[in-house]
Design a protein around this motif. Sequence first.
Motif, mmCIF file in Angstrom:
data_model
loop_
_atom_site.group_PDB
_atom_site.id
_atom_site.type_symbol
_atom_site.label_atom_id
_atom_site.label_comp_id
_atom_site.label_asym_id
_atom_site.label_seq_id
_atom_site.Cartn_x
_atom_site.Cartn_y
_atom_site.Cartn_z
ATOM 1 N N ARG A 65 0.664 -1.181 0.159
ATOM 2 C CA ARG A 65 0.021 -0.057 0.013
ATOM 3 C C ARG A 65 0.668 1.278 0.183
ATOM 4 N N HIS A 66 1.747 1.251 0.969
ATOM 5 C CA HIS A 66 2.604 2.311 1.033
ATOM 6 C C HIS A 66 3.362 2.602 -0.337
ATOM 7 N N PHE A 67 3.979 1.740 -0.946
ATOM 8 C CA PHE A 67 4.789 1.921 -2.214
ATOM 9 C C PHE A 67 3.876 2.423 -3.247
ATOM 10 N N HIS A 69 1.474 4.316 -2.681
ATOM 11 C CA HIS A 69 1.226 5.634 -2.385
ATOM 12 C C HIS A 69 2.372 6.451 -2.848
ATOM 13 N N GLU A 70 3.687 6.134 -2.793
ATOM 14 C CA GLU A 70 4.646 6.889 -2.925
ATOM 15 C C GLU A 70 4.783 6.942 -4.395
ATOM 16 N N GLU A 71 4.403 6.109 -5.166
ATOM 17 C CA GLU A 71 4.319 6.130 -6.747
ATOM 18 C C GLU A 71 3.305 6.904 -7.150
ATOM 19 N N GLU A 130 16.747 5.001 -0.530
ATOM 20 C CA GLU A 130 15.936 5.200 -1.792
ATOM 21 C C GLU A 130 15.172 6.549 -1.591
ATOM 22 N N ASP A 131 14.306 6.102 -0.314
ATOM 23 C CA ASP A 131 13.231 7.286 0.050
ATOM 24 C C ASP A 131 13.929 8.709 0.241
ATOM 25 N N MET A 132 15.231 8.764 0.788
ATOM 26 C CA MET A 132 15.895 9.906 0.979
ATOM 27 C C MET A 132 16.316 10.741 -0.345
HETATM 28 FE FE LIG Z 1 8.617 4.746 1.722
#
Ligand SMILES: [Fe+2]
Length: 148
Positions: A65-67, A69-71, A130-132
């Motif tokens: 779910r989170h991934f 959302h990020e995309e 990656e998220d940074m």
């Molecule tokens: Fe993340």
Amino acid sequence: MSLMTDSSPWRLEWKDGLSVYIPEIDAEHREFIRLINGLNEAIIGRMDVEIVKKCMHAILDDAIRHFAHEEDLFREWGYPETDEHAIKHIQVVQALNEIMGHFERGGVEYEWIEAGLKVKEALIQHLLKEDMKYRDYYLALRARPDAA
Ligand SMILES: [Fe+2]
Ligand SMILES: [Fe+2]
């Protein structure tokens, strides 16, 4: 950066340095840390294997779910590394699936511990590495004079 606390090498703690300055995403990352700590506690506390499995599945569901959302946000921003980042997400989900599949086929105690550590590593490394990268992009985007 280490997220380990002094009191337990297993426990992760949220630190301000982890913030991506997007409150909804920070909330999801905090939830990851909470779920990972729950998994670790289940393993250390030698809880029933079903509880450990439940914790792992909760982490996997949450990650998917989170991934997504990020995309969605990346597309909104026109983030140039959207595809590369999405591939990393697929790799993390594959790694988690593999760890869990292996765990569900057998699972003597040391394997649980190893599985728990691997789940933690896969997610934390993604967050730190990656998220940074998108955090920096997002901050630069927000700082532009034409930013809304
Ligand atoms: Fe993340
Ligand atoms: Fe990500």
